[in-house]
Scaffold this active site. Structure first.
Site, PDB file in Angstrom:
ATOM      1  N   ASP A  29     -41.282 141.177  82.101  1.00 26.52           N
ATOM      2  CA  ASP A  29     -42.726 141.258  82.244  1.00 26.52           C
ATOM      3  C   ASP A  29     -43.483 140.416  81.226  1.00 26.52           C
ATOM      4  O   ASP A  29     -44.658 140.620  81.023  1.00 26.52           O
ATOM      5  CB  ASP A  29     -43.173 142.722  82.149  1.00 26.52           C
ATOM      6  N   ASN A  30     -42.816 139.494  80.571  1.00 30.74           N
ATOM      7  CA  ASN A  30     -43.549 138.681  79.593  1.00 30.74           C
ATOM      8  C   ASN A  30     -42.906 137.302  79.460  1.00 30.74           C
ATOM      9  O   ASN A  30     -41.716 137.125  79.712  1.00 30.74           O
ATOM     10  CB  ASN A  30     -43.596 139.390  78.237  1.00 30.74           C
TER      11      ASN A  30
ATOM     12  N   CYS B 208     -34.412 123.729  85.846  1.00 29.84           N
ATOM     13  CA  CYS B 208     -34.551 125.023  85.186  1.00 29.84           C
ATOM     14  C   CYS B 208     -36.034 125.316  84.966  1.00 29.84           C
ATOM     15  O   CYS B 208     -36.896 124.476  85.206  1.00 29.84           O
ATOM     16  CB  CYS B 208     -33.742 125.080  83.886  1.00 29.84           C
TER      17      CYS B 208
ATOM     18  N   ASP C 135     -32.919 147.516  80.292  1.00 27.78           N
ATOM     19  CA  ASP C 135     -34.310 147.811  79.945  1.00 27.78           C
ATOM     20  C   ASP C 135     -34.286 148.710  78.714  1.00 27.78           C
ATOM     21  O   ASP C 135     -33.385 149.540  78.573  1.00 27.78           O
ATOM     22  CB  ASP C 135     -35.036 148.517  81.105  1.00 27.78           C
TER      23      ASP C 135
ATOM     24  N   ARG D 269     -45.943 151.010  91.135  1.00 29.44           N
ATOM     25  CA  ARG D 269     -45.214 149.853  91.661  1.00 29.44           C
ATOM     26  C   ARG D 269     -43.714 149.860  91.356  1.00 29.44           C
ATOM     27  O   ARG D 269     -42.964 149.133  91.991  1.00 29.44           O
ATOM     28  CB  ARG D 269     -45.816 148.549  91.121  1.00 29.44           C
TER      29      ARG D 269
ATOM     30  N   CYS E 214     -50.978 142.993  81.277  1.00 25.20           N
ATOM     31  CA  CYS E 214     -51.033 143.536  82.628  1.00 25.20           C
ATOM     32  C   CYS E 214     -52.017 144.683  82.713  1.00 25.20           C
ATOM     33  O   CYS E 214     -52.661 144.905  83.721  1.00 25.20           O
ATOM     34  CB  CYS E 214     -49.662 143.978  83.097  1.00 25.20           C
TER      35      CYS E 214
HETATM   36 ZN   LIG Z   1     -34.351 122.112  82.431  1.00 28.70          ZN
END
Ligand SMILES: [Zn+2]
Lengths: 88, 267
Positions: free
Chosen positions: B129-130, B170, B61, B72, B187
Site C-alpha cells: 500500500d505504499n 521493470c 503482512d 475492501r 489513503c
Molecule cells: Zn528496469
C-alpha cells in the site's frame, strides 16, 4: 487398415457420469496415455454422447469410432493427439 | 499428481479448459506464490489463488485487521478486527480449500529481510500500500529473478503490470524512484472505492495463474490502468530501458535500500 479396437490401451467406464464430469474423467484418462495411444470411453446415451466426443475433438484428439452398445450406452474410441494442444 | 474424486470435481472447471487441463492443474498444484500484503489487493488474490489450488501460498503482512479495512479487504470479517491479518487471511484460504498449504509471514518486509522471504517462490503478487515498499518489491524480485505482478489502487483508479526480470520492463524502468513522502496523499485522506480492490487484485491473481500454467500472454511491457468512474481501461506500452538503474546495462542499484516509509500512501 488397423483395427483400432485391437489398439485400445485403456477403457474408462463413464456410465452414470453426467456432464461435465464425464469430460473431466476422460481428460484425466487421456493425460495418462502416450501420444497416439487409444482410449475407449463408455458414455451414456443423450447429453454425454452428444457432447463429450465434440469436446475431445476440440482438444485435438481423434475420435475413431462411436458404437452403440446393447444397453444403449456408447463405446467411443479416441486416439490421443501427437502433441498436447495449447489452444483449441 | 493423483486427484481424488472430490478434487477432480473441485477443479473440474479448470480441467475442462483446453488451455489448462490436467497438466495445467498439476502445475497449479505444484506452484508456490507469495502475496505481499493481506489488504485490499492481497485479499481477493489470496482467496482466488487458494480456490484455484495453488499448492503453496505465502502471505506477508505485519498489520492487524482494523475496522476501516473491512470496506475492501474481503479476506477479513468483522470478528477478525484486532487479529493478525496473515492469520485471518490464512484461515479463510484454508476454509475455501483445505488442499493447499498457506504460509503466514507475520512481519514487515524491509531491505534486510525481503530477499530471503521471496527466494522460495515462483511468482510474487505485490499488494502493498505504499511506494517505498513497491520499489522494494520490484528491486528484490529483479535481483532474485522472480516474476511478479505490480498493482496499486487509489480513489477510483487502478494500475498493474507484470514483470519478468531479465525479459521485460521493470517498474523502475518507467518510474525511477519513489515520489517524495509528502507528495502522495495517504489513503485515509484520498479514499478508495472498495470494489476496485477486487478488480485489480483479481487481475493480479489471473496473471499468477497464467504464469504458472504457461498460457496466454502476460501483462509484460504494458501498464494497464483503469478509471472506474468512466470504466475506461488503458494500456500503455512500456519498453525495457538500458538506462534503468536496476535492470539496465550499467545498474547502479545492486543491493536493496529502505526508503522513508509513508505507510498507507496507495491502498
Ligand atoms: Zn528496469
Amino acid at each position: 487398415m488397423i483395427n483400432p479396437e485391437r489398439e485400445i490401451t485403456a477403457t474408462k467406464n463413464l456410465r452414470g457420469v453426467n456432464c461435465p464430469m464425464n469430460l473431466v474423467y476422460t481428460k484425466v484418462a487421456m493425460a495418462a496415455l502416450k501420444p497416439g495411444e487409444v482410449l475407449e470411453i463408455i458414455l451414456d446415451n443423450g447429453p454425454p454422447i452428444n457432447n463429450v466426443p465434440g469436446s475431445v475433438k476440440k482438444e485435438g484428439h481423434e475420435v475413431l469410432s462411436q458404437t452403440q452398445l446393447t444397453d444403449g450406452a456408447w463405446s467411443v474410441l479416441v486416439r490421443k493427439s501427437p502433441q498436447t494442444p495449447k489452444s483449441p | 499428481m493423483e486427484y481424488s474424486a472430490a478434487q477432480l470435481e473441485r477443479y473440474s472447471r479448470h480441467i475442462i479448459l483446453a488451455e489448462v487441463g490436467v497438466e495445467g492443474q498439476d502445475k497449479i498444484a505444484a506452484a508456490k506464490v507469495l502475496i505481499i500484503g493481506a489488504g485490499g489487493l492481497g485479499s481477493p488474490a489470496a482467496l482466488y489463488l487458494a480456490a484455484a489450488g495453488i499448492g503453496t501460498i505465502g502471505i506477508v503482512d505485519g498489520d492487524v485487521v482494523d475496522l476501516s479495512n473491512l470496506q475492501r479487504q474481503i479476506a477479513h470479517h468483522t470478528r477478525d478486527v484486532g487479529r493478525d491479518k496473515v492469520l485471518s487471511a490464512a484461515e479463510k484460504m484454508t476454509a475455501i480449500n483445505p488442499d493447499i498449504r498457506v504460509r503466514p509471514h507475520q512481519m514487515l518486509l524491509d531491505a534486510a529481510n525481503i530477499r530471503e522471504v521471496i527466494r522460495d517462490y515462483d511468482f510474487v503478487i505485490d499488494g502493498t500500500d505504499n511506494f517505498p515498499t513497491k520499489f522494494l518489491v520490484n528491486d528484490a524480485c529483479v535481483l532474485e529473478d522472480i516474476p511478479f505482478s505490480h498493482g496499486g489502487i487509489l480513489r477510483f483508479d487502478g494500475q498493474t503490470m507484470t514483470v519478468v526480470p531479465g525479459k521485460s520492463s521493470c517498474y523502475r524502468c518507467t518510474f525511477r524512484q519513489p515520489p517524495p513522502p509528502d507528495a502522495v496523499p495517504t489513503c485515509s485522506q484520498a479514499g478508495v472505492l472498495g470494489a476496485i480492490a477486487g478488480m485489480l487484485g483479481t487481475i493480479q491473481a489471473t496473471e499468477a495463474l497464467k504464469y504458472v500454467t504457461e498460457i496466454g500472454q502476460l501483462l509484460t511491457d504494458t501498464l494497464l490502468s483503469f478509471d472506474a468512474l468512466s470504466m475506461r481501461f488503458r494500456r500503455v506500452p512500456l519498453r525495457r530501458q538500458s538506462s534503468c538503474p536496476l535492470c539496465g546495462t550499467n545498474p547502479t542499484i545492486t543491493e536493496l535500500v529502505d526508503y522513508q516509509q509513508n505507510a498507507c500512501a496507495l491502498k
